[in-house]
Design an enzyme around this catalytic site. Structure first.
Site, PDB file in Angstrom:
ATOM      1  N   SER A 158     -58.645 -13.550  53.368  1.00  0.00           N
ATOM      2  CA  SER A 158     -59.599 -14.062  54.355  1.00  0.00           C
ATOM      3  C   SER A 158     -60.951 -13.402  54.139  1.00  0.00           C
ATOM      4  O   SER A 158     -61.035 -12.299  53.602  1.00  0.00           O
ATOM      5  CB  SER A 158     -59.095 -13.739  55.764  1.00  0.00           C
ATOM      6  N   TYR A 183     -56.744  -5.956  60.768  1.00  0.00           N
ATOM      7  CA  TYR A 183     -56.663  -7.253  60.092  1.00  0.00           C
ATOM      8  C   TYR A 183     -57.476  -7.218  58.799  1.00  0.00           C
ATOM      9  O   TYR A 183     -57.008  -7.669  57.742  1.00  0.00           O
ATOM     10  CB  TYR A 183     -57.179  -8.358  61.015  1.00  0.00           C
TER      11      TYR A 183
END
Length: 315
Positions: A158, A183
């Site tokens: 990502s 994350y």
């Protein structure tokens, strides 16, 4: 020879769909494994690969949910897998290897994002454990099947990797948990994993890629409160997408399908992709990949740490 981290002129873009990048590609006789291939981008990826002729194995943490989501799609096989549980990962890998089949495509797609502080296994931070360590273990345990015919391994990362490099002094966030930094670290790990796997696997014909699928509203956002999504400009108060750059699920699945199948990437590997193209390096605010995420020394260091933590290393 590993390709430099620069665009190759693929002819596709942010609005290309999985069907677009598969146009003219026949996957008949190919076997793909797609983790989380029953929800969000994973479901669109499964549909696209099956439509191109592939047989797709979907290992799922929620088998009943997977069976409902994939009902009516021919050419799909469902098994059980919890990436946060190494015994579950070993069980799936053993069952698959016992079938005697090779793997042509492995898409490490499943993941969690911005969850409350959660510990799994021997106290591992859940995002690092699920998004990275589980896929690290799975790929290494499936290595005989991957090496048989020279698979492509795709690691879904990502743009969130820009939020954090690997926190070498506290990888498990034992001090001061931040859900978005955790994350970011996990997504950086996904990129570094592909860098090192490609370096280790290319002599066996196995090539690895990582990617940013784009911004898409999917069940991945389930841990992010609606108020936070509104504040970040993702959605309005009614839950409608606000960000004009957000993609449809069909567009969001395109880059991982492109990385898994495109002949444009033959002989290449170890690179991070976005918008169905190899991304440019970027250490500023521009799109692209941060240098710390593609650094071969950090990739080798993360591989060694992952082998130590899991006790698994095919090499």
């Amino acid at each position: 020879m590993t390709t430099a981290q620069h665009k190759i002129g693929s002819g596709f873009d942010a609005r290309s769909t999985a069907a677009d990048v598969l146009d003219g590609i026949d996957l008949t006789g190919k076997l793909a494994v797609v983790t989380g291939g029953y929800s969000g981008l994973g479901l669109e990826t499964t549909r696209a690969l099956v439509a191109a002729g592939a047989h797709v194995v979907v290992p799922a943490r929620r088998r009943d949910t997977a069976e409902q989501a994939l009902a009516g799609i021919d050419g799909v096989e469902i098994d059980e897998l919890d990436l946060g549980d190494l015994d579950s990962v070993r069980g799936f890998a053993e069952r698959f290897l016992a079938s005697g089949r090779g793997i042509d495509i492995l898409i490490n797609n499943a993941g969690i994002m911005a969850c409350p502080e959660t510990r799994v296994g021997p106290g591992w931070e859940a995002q690092f454990a699920t998004n990275h360590l589980g896929h690290y273990a799975l790929t290494n345990l499936l290595w005989p099947a991957l090496a048989r015919d020279g698979a492509r391994v795709v690691s879904v990362s990502s743009a969130g990797h820009r939020r954090s490099p690997i926190r070498w002094d506290d990888v498990q966030f034992t001090h001061g948990y931040d859900k978005w930094e955790a994350y970011g670290q996990a997504k950086t790990a996904n990129i570094l994993f592909a860098v090192q796997l490609d370096a280790l696997g290319k002599d066996s014909g196995v090539r690895a890629f990582s990617l940013h699928p784009g911004g898409i509203l999917t069940p991945l956002q389930r841990h992010v409160p609606k108020s936070e999504q509104v504040a970040m400009g993702w959605i309005d108060e009614d839950g409608n997408a606000l960000n004009p750059s957000f993609k449809s699920p069909e567009q969001g699945a395109a880059t991982q399908v492109w990385a898994a199948t495109s002949p444009q990437l033959d002989g290449k590997g170890g690179v991070y992709c976005e918008d169905c193209e190899i991304a440019e390096p970027s250490d500023g605010d521009a799109p692209g990949v941060r240098g710390y995420a593609t650094d071969p020394e950090q990739a080798a260091r993360l591989w060694a740490l992952s082998a130590e933590l899991t006790g698994i290393n095919a090499f």
